[in-house]
Motif scaffolding. Structure first.
Motif, PDB file in Angstrom:
ATOM      1  N   LYS A 218       0.950  -1.162   0.062  1.00 28.74           N
ATOM      2  CA  LYS A 218       0.097  -0.050  -0.299  1.00 28.74           C
ATOM      3  C   LYS A 218       0.919   1.072  -0.130  1.00 28.74           C
ATOM      4  O   LYS A 218       1.777   1.363   0.892  1.00 28.74           O
ATOM      5  N   SER A 219       0.681   2.058  -1.149  1.00 33.00           N
ATOM      6  CA  SER A 219       1.578   3.171  -1.196  1.00 33.00           C
ATOM      7  C   SER A 219       0.773   4.269  -1.158  1.00 33.00           C
ATOM      8  O   SER A 219      -0.255   4.599  -1.805  1.00 33.00           O
ATOM      9  N   TYR A 220       1.565   5.171  -0.182  1.00 37.79           N
ATOM     10  CA  TYR A 220       0.563   6.797  -0.098  1.00 37.79           C
ATOM     11  C   TYR A 220       1.307   7.701  -0.843  1.00 37.79           C
ATOM     12  O   TYR A 220       2.772   7.772  -0.601  1.00 37.79           O
ATOM     13  N   PHE A 221       0.557   8.785  -1.347  1.00 40.09           N
ATOM     14  CA  PHE A 221       1.101   9.824  -2.353  1.00 40.09           C
ATOM     15  C   PHE A 221       1.096  11.121  -1.694  1.00 40.09           C
ATOM     16  O   PHE A 221      -0.098  11.622  -1.237  1.00 40.09           O
ATOM     17  N   PHE A 222       2.253  11.955  -1.789  1.00 35.41           N
ATOM     18  CA  PHE A 222       2.003  13.277  -1.046  1.00 35.41           C
ATOM     19  C   PHE A 222       2.814  14.298  -1.781  1.00 35.41           C
ATOM     20  O   PHE A 222       3.578  13.799  -2.582  1.00 35.41           O
ATOM     21  N   GLY A 223       2.430  15.770  -1.737  1.00 32.53           N
ATOM     22  CA  GLY A 223       3.029  16.700  -2.367  1.00 32.53           C
ATOM     23  C   GLY A 223       2.722  17.102  -3.575  1.00 32.53           C
ATOM     24  O   GLY A 223       1.197  17.240  -3.870  1.00 32.53           O
ATOM     25  N   GLU A 224       3.296  17.599  -4.565  1.00 34.11           N
ATOM     26  CA  GLU A 224       2.656  18.200  -5.895  1.00 34.11           C
ATOM     27  C   GLU A 224       3.826  17.838  -7.082  1.00 34.11           C
ATOM     28  O   GLU A 224       4.921  17.364  -6.923  1.00 34.11           O
TER      29      GLU A 224
END
Length: 338
Positions: free
Chosen positions: A221-227
């Protein structure tokens, strides 16, 4: 020489979502992950370029023509994606449907035969060294891929049963841009031992390596943050920079992305197959030579005769030895014994 101009347009962070992502529980156990709909593989670059293209079509007349006096064909433009501000955090890998290695399979790496047709034991020194290759293959059938973006790579650890087998593999491997990866590690097996070969016999020594196999599926399970920023060029001229701060616009639900209280995530699923050596042993197989039975009988008869002779010799030791008679000489002097 014409001075290079740079115009930057930012998509607002509060953009409404046509592909809204419903919230889910912050905890996701194995059953929840396994029951989610399989979406296959998606390329993040394709999703970003698709969003940039959509924005361009909606705004090219108002922005591009106003700034540059004309519009450009999207296909003729060069798109450069800046991934540096996008961060990905991976949860621990979960292995499911694990096939525990069964009975190891034997593979003979070395065989040598020793022949002794003499009436005495013989001793030989056995020394051998052989190499085998352990293989491990990862295959991703659901998740995301990128193109030349190291910060988004997946690190997949090997299952515990493979690591504990001392296979020569590292603890974890990085899945780069392709969906498949195969690793090979070379192992060296060596033996040095003294072997005693009985008389009139033949002994075959074999260096045997035992190998196990493993097959299991895993989930990450991979979480994405930022821009993410997209710079658009015409030849060497930078036309505009698009800033995508709301990742939900880029990574929609119909592409397999979900959201919980921790943020936006995507589940990657794949399988791991491994074949690896676990142990070695030396097996000795002995058999008598033709005519050995007769030789053994003759040896036994001779040994019996020798034992009888030894027994007789030992029995004679208990009988007192016969001594010669004692002769006494007397002389008579003047009629008296002296």
């Amino acid at each position: 020489m014409k001075k290079k101009r740079n115009s930057s347009f930012a998509i607002p962070y509060g953009t409404s979502h046509s592909n809204s992502i419903s919230d889910e529980s912050p905890r996701m156990n194995r059953q929840t992950i396994s029951s989610s709909t399989k979406m296959g593989l998606v390329n993040l670059r394709d999703l970003v370029e698709s969003s940039a293209h959509r924005w361009y079509k909606e705004n090219e007349k108002d922005t591009m023509k106003a700034k540059w006096g004309k519009t450009y064909n999207w296909k003729e433009l060069i798109k450069e994606i800046d991934w540096r501000s996008l961060k990905v955090r991976h949860d621990p890998v979960i292995y499911t449907d694990i096939e525990t290695p069964g009975t190891p399979k034997n593979h003979i790496l070395f065989r040598s035969t020793f022949l002794n047709d003499t009436n005495r034991e013989q001793e030989y020194n056995l020394k051998a060294e052989r190499r085998t290759v352990s293989r491990c293959a990862f295959s991703i059938f659901e998740g995301y891929t990128t193109e030349q973006c190291a910060s988004l790579e997946l690190e997949v650890p090997l299952p515990k049963c493979v690591l504990e087998a001392s296979t020569g593999f590292r603890r974890e491997y990085t899945l780069e841009q392709s969906k498949d990866k195969q690793i090979e590690e070379e192992l060296t097996w060596s033996v040095e031992s003294n072997i005693t070969i009985p008389c009139m016999s033949q002994t075959t020594a074999e260096l045997v390596v035992q190998e196990d196999e493993y097959h299991g599926t895993f989930e990450i399970k991979s979480y994405f943050f930022g821009e993410i920023r997209v710079k658009v060029y015409k030849d060497s001229q930078e036309l505009l920079t698009l800033e995508f701060g709301d990742l939900e616009d880029l990574f929609p639900r119909d592409k397999g992305f979900r959201k919980d209280t921790r943020g936006l995530y995507r589940v990657t699923r794949g399988e791991c197959r491994a074949r690896f050596g676990v142990s070695q042993k030396v097996e000795l197989h002995a058999k008598l030579l033709p005519g050995a039975d007769l030789y053994i009988r003759q040896s036994q008869q001779q040994n019996s005769i020798d034992q009888e002779n030894d027994s007789r010799r030992n029995s004679l030791k208990d009988i007192p030895s016969i001594t010669a008679p004692l002769t006494i000489h007397r002389e008579i002097v003047n009629g008296t014994n002296t």
